[in-house]
Every structure is written in C-alpha cells, then in structure tokens.
Design a protein around this motif. Structure first.
Motif, PDB file in Angstrom:
ATOM      1  N   UNK A 194       1.948  14.399 -20.083  1.00 38.99           N
ATOM      2  CA  UNK A 194       2.436  13.743 -19.298  1.00 38.99           C
ATOM      3  C   UNK A 194       1.577  12.266 -19.443  1.00 38.99           C
ATOM      4  N   UNK A 195       0.401  12.347 -20.622  1.00 34.88           N
ATOM      5  CA  UNK A 195      -0.502  11.412 -21.035  1.00 34.88           C
ATOM      6  C   UNK A 195       0.136  10.618 -21.719  1.00 34.88           C
ATOM      7  N   UNK A 196       0.998  10.729 -22.402  1.00 34.69           N
ATOM      8  CA  UNK A 196       1.315   9.788 -23.877  1.00 34.69           C
ATOM      9  C   UNK A 196       2.630   9.627 -23.648  1.00 34.69           C
ATOM     10  N   UNK A 197       3.440  10.657 -22.683  1.00 31.92           N
ATOM     11  CA  UNK A 197       5.612   9.182 -22.449  1.00 31.92           C
ATOM     12  C   UNK A 197       5.405   8.836 -21.609  1.00 31.92           C
ATOM     13  N   UNK A 198       6.459   8.363 -21.843  1.00 29.43           N
ATOM     14  CA  UNK A 198       6.101   6.795 -20.901  1.00 29.43           C
ATOM     15  C   UNK A 198       7.656   7.414 -20.292  1.00 29.43           C
ATOM     16  N   UNK A 199       6.616   7.349 -18.730  1.00 29.13           N
ATOM     17  CA  UNK A 199       8.185   8.220 -17.588  1.00 29.13           C
ATOM     18  C   UNK A 199       9.302   6.712 -17.292  1.00 29.13           C
ATOM     19  N   UNK A 200      10.511   8.456 -17.309  1.00 21.90           N
ATOM     20  CA  UNK A 200      11.618   7.769 -17.357  1.00 21.90           C
ATOM     21  C   UNK A 200      12.376   6.558 -16.735  1.00 21.90           C
ATOM     22  N   UNK A 201      11.278   6.674 -15.634  1.00 21.37           N
ATOM     23  CA  UNK A 201      11.565   5.428 -14.978  1.00 21.37           C
ATOM     24  C   UNK A 201      11.259   3.987 -15.662  1.00 21.37           C
ATOM     25  N   UNK A 202      10.373   3.876 -16.321  1.00 17.80           N
ATOM     26  CA  UNK A 202       9.793   2.912 -16.932  1.00 17.80           C
ATOM     27  C   UNK A 202      10.146   3.237 -18.152  1.00 17.80           C
ATOM     28  N   UNK A 203      11.192   3.545 -18.535  1.00 15.81           N
ATOM     29  CA  UNK A 203      11.424   3.513 -20.404  1.00 15.81           C
ATOM     30  C   UNK A 203      13.449   3.233 -20.200  1.00 15.81           C
ATOM     31  N   UNK A 204      13.656   2.909 -19.209  1.00 14.41           N
ATOM     32  CA  UNK A 204      14.989   2.580 -18.526  1.00 14.41           C
ATOM     33  C   UNK A 204      16.048   3.772 -18.838  1.00 14.41           C
ATOM     34  N   UNK A 205      15.428   4.735 -18.959  1.00 13.81           N
ATOM     35  CA  UNK A 205      16.874   5.764 -18.768  1.00 13.81           C
ATOM     36  C   UNK A 205      16.299   7.542 -17.360  1.00 13.81           C
ATOM     37  N   UNK A 206      17.211   8.189 -17.668  1.00 14.29           N
ATOM     38  CA  UNK A 206      16.890   8.879 -16.424  1.00 14.29           C
ATOM     39  C   UNK A 206      16.483  10.549 -16.581  1.00 14.29           C
ATOM     40  N   UNK A 207      15.833  11.137 -15.909  1.00 10.08           N
ATOM     41  CA  UNK A 207      16.179  12.417 -16.382  1.00 10.08           C
ATOM     42  C   UNK A 207      17.370  13.202 -15.799  1.00 10.08           C
ATOM     43  N   UNK A 208      17.655  13.770 -16.690  1.00  9.27           N
ATOM     44  CA  UNK A 208      18.721  14.374 -16.569  1.00  9.27           C
ATOM     45  C   UNK A 208      18.942  15.525 -15.413  1.00  9.27           C
ATOM     46  N   UNK A 209      19.796  15.792 -14.525  1.00  4.10           N
ATOM     47  CA  UNK A 209      19.926  17.469 -13.572  1.00  4.10           C
ATOM     48  C   UNK A 209      20.990  17.334 -13.722  1.00  4.10           C
ATOM     49  N   UNK A 210      21.299  18.941 -13.537  1.00  4.54           N
ATOM     50  CA  UNK A 210      22.957  19.657 -13.478  1.00  4.54           C
ATOM     51  C   UNK A 210      23.590  19.111 -12.243  1.00  4.54           C
ATOM     52  N   UNK A 211      23.427  18.474 -11.137  1.00  2.00           N
ATOM     53  CA  UNK A 211      24.115  17.886 -10.364  1.00  2.00           C
ATOM     54  C   UNK A 211      23.438  16.162 -10.056  1.00  2.00           C
ATOM     55  N   UNK A 212      23.814  15.474  -8.575  1.00  4.47           N
ATOM     56  CA  UNK A 212      23.292  14.133  -9.231  1.00  4.47           C
ATOM     57  C   UNK A 212      22.540  14.683  -8.200  1.00  4.47           C
ATOM     58  N   UNK A 213      21.282  14.267  -7.461  1.00  2.00           N
ATOM     59  CA  UNK A 213      20.066  13.466  -7.231  1.00  2.00           C
ATOM     60  C   UNK A 213      19.422  12.357  -6.671  1.00  2.00           C
ATOM     61  N   UNK A 216      15.259   8.048  -5.660  1.00  2.00           N
ATOM     62  CA  UNK A 216      13.345   8.749  -5.447  1.00  2.00           C
ATOM     63  C   UNK A 216      12.668  10.428  -5.526  1.00  2.00           C
ATOM     64  N   UNK A 217      14.083  10.871  -6.120  1.00  2.00           N
ATOM     65  CA  UNK A 217      13.853  12.596  -6.779  1.00  2.00           C
ATOM     66  C   UNK A 217      13.000  11.957  -8.074  1.00  2.00           C
ATOM     67  N   UNK A 218      13.194  11.276  -8.857  1.00  2.00           N
ATOM     68  CA  UNK A 218      12.308  11.068  -9.881  1.00  2.00           C
ATOM     69  C   UNK A 218      10.504  10.953  -9.884  1.00  2.00           C
ATOM     70  N   UNK A 219      10.118  10.136  -8.516  1.00  2.00           N
ATOM     71  CA  UNK A 219       9.250   9.874  -8.767  1.00  2.00           C
ATOM     72  C   UNK A 219       8.642  11.304  -8.469  1.00  2.00           C
ATOM     73  N   UNK A 220       9.090  12.390  -7.512  1.00  2.00           N
ATOM     74  CA  UNK A 220       8.542  13.436  -7.306  1.00  2.00           C
ATOM     75  C   UNK A 220       8.267  14.315  -7.933  1.00  2.00           C
ATOM     76  N   UNK A 221       9.434  14.295  -8.809  1.00  2.00           N
ATOM     77  CA  UNK A 221       8.930  14.741 -10.128  1.00  2.00           C
ATOM     78  C   UNK A 221       8.020  14.870 -11.200  1.00  2.00           C
ATOM     79  N   UNK A 222       8.288  13.460 -11.626  1.00  2.00           N
ATOM     80  CA  UNK A 222       7.215  12.895 -12.033  1.00  2.00           C
ATOM     81  C   UNK A 222       5.766  13.701 -11.699  1.00  2.00           C
TER      82      UNK A 222
END
Length: 287
Positions: A194-213, A216-222
């Motif tokens: 996490x110290x090197x990889x740019x978070x999805x929230x600030x890289x114009x992309x989203x983490x993918x999950x098996x179902x819609x979430x 704000x969950x992305x912030x908790x996950x990060x």
C-alpha cells in the motif's frame, strides 16, 4: 535439482503463507517450484487463503491436484455458485456452500492430527481481541475461521470463541512456526504494497468485487489494507524469516477479484519462487 543437492542434507524448512484472497493463489506456484526441486517442508503456518492452501498441502494433496482444484473452482460460474447471500447482517455471504465444498476436499471430520505435515492456522477472536493459533481439533472449522473475512462471512464459533480471519492481526504468521522449531523459515507475502500502489479511489478506477458495493466501502477496504501492511511490518521486526518472498502481482488482483485468473496468478508465484531459489538453497542445504 541436481544430484549433488539430493545427496546434501537439508535443514528443516518452515513455510509461512500469508492471506490475500485471490492474490493467495500465488502460493500454489511457490509450492509448485519447491516440490519440483524436491525441497521438503517440515512445517506450515498459513493465514486466510494461505491457510487454505497450507491445509490442502498438509493433508496430502499434490500440488498438481491443488492447482486443478483452484482453476476448476475459480471460474465465474463456480464462484457465483459459491456465493449464498445471507438475510442475516453479520456477513454478506452465508458461507454454507463454501463450507460444503471444503468439506468435500478436506473432510468434515478431519483433524490437525491427521495432517502429514505439522500445520498451524490462525484466526482472531472477536470476544478477547486476541490472535488464536489453531493447531489441534477440527481442521474444517479452523480453515473456515482463518478465511472468515469480517463483513463478508459471519464469525465461526469454536468453543466460546467467535473467530474471524487471522489477517486482522497477523497476516503473515511467521511466529506461529516457532513451536515446530524449523531450522530455516521461508515466508511468502502476497499482500499488496500500500505504500507504493496508488489507491483505486485516486487512480480513476475501482476495485472489483463479486457483487455491487457502495463506493464508501472502498475507503474501508483501503484502510484495512493499510492496517495489514503496517501490522505485518511491525510483526516482522520481531519475527523475521530467513527469506521473505513477495510475488509481483498486478494491483487489480485483490482480495476479492481475480480468481478467474488463477492460472496466471499461480504462474506469477512460480516465477517469483524460481527467482529466489538461489537464495533459498544455500540456506537449507549444508555443504
């Protein structure tokens, strides 16, 4: 492995495998290289996905069998079949379908005493806030505990404990190998940096999950990823392995997304282990 190495005495090798969800499939590639090189593993400590892979290997599955299982059950169709949404609110996934599958693979009555290699799995007790190191009792319950990601799976009841994913406190359980007294410890950490990889929230992309979430969950996950990274760094200052391997996995492979790319993730784990063979062999083979 050369004939020279086969004749050499090998020191006892303990292997610690981290949690990481889909990223943890890389552990299969690591084990693939280790077994092909005829390197013996004397003890195993696994967390979450690393715990599941460790358990299968410890009870006698060959690495080819584990690889086949992983590829078969990580297709989109198979993953959908394993998701049983729960009306309860302690977890988004009921987990019974997954437990049924693991019962077929592990055996519902298999105990730690049935393993061919000494094995340690870890979880965290919600009641006492302590890490729980599981080395005896029912193996299926222990596996379900170490993979019980909070919020997705309900805690697993063992005795008076409410157990969740061990990665909450100790995602790379190096210290849990110590009771087995291995002469050399190899640790494999598939957790994202996490110290090197740019978070999805600030890289114009989203983490993918098996179902819609919700977003704000992305912030908790990060936040969870950051805490695991920092806790692992702290834990390793007290319990440092002889060799630490961190497979180079793409950031889009997450805890929940990427299972359908199992063959590629396994191959990346294999590639990483091959690169580190020259570091491992001098540690375990006496001249």
């Amino acid at each position: 492995m050369t004939d020279n190495n086969i004749l050499q005495h090998q020191k006892s090798l303990g292997l610690a495998l981290s949690g990481g969800g889909a990223r943890g499939l890389a552990h299969i590639g690591v084990l693939k290289v280790v077994t092909e090189e005829n390197i013996l593993i004397s003890s195993l400590a696994g967390c979450s996905m690393g715990g599941l892979v460790s358990a299968l290997f410890a009870i006698g599955y060959t690495i080819k069998e584990i690889e086949r299982i992983a590829i078969k059950h990580t297709t989109l169709r198979e993953m959908i079949n394993l998701v049983d949404r729960t009306p309860r609110r302690r977890g988004l996934i009921l987990g019974q379908r997954l437990r049924n599958l693991l019962a077929q693979l592990i055996g519902k009555d298999t105990n730690f005493s049935d393993t061919l290699i000494p094995l340690s799995l870890n979880a965290v007790d919600l009641i006492t806030s302590q890490e729980v190191v599981l080395t005896e009792g029912n193996l299926l319950d222990a596996v379900m505990s170490t993979i019980a990601v909070p919020g997705f799976f309900a805690p697993v009841n063992i005795a008076k404990m409410q157990l969740i994913d061990g990665g909450t406190l100790n995602n790379l359980p190096v210290k849990n190998l110590k009771p087995f007294s291995p002469e050399v410890i190899l640790a494999v950490d598939v957790h994202p940096d996490t110290t090197r990889e740019v978070p999805w929230q600030f890289a114009g992309q989203k983490a993918r999950f098996p179902f819609p979430l919700p977003d704000f969950f992305l912030d908790f996950y990060r936040a969870q990823l950051i805490m695991i990274t920092k806790l692992t760094e702290l834990n390793l200052t007290y319990d440092k392995p002889d060799l630490l391997i961190k497979p180079n996995l793409p950031p889009e492979i997450t805890m929940f997304y990427g299972y359908h790319k199992a063959d590629k993730i396994i191959a990346l784990g294999e590639k990483s282990m091959r690169k580190n063979l020259d570091k491992l062999k001098p540690l375990i083979f006496e001249k």
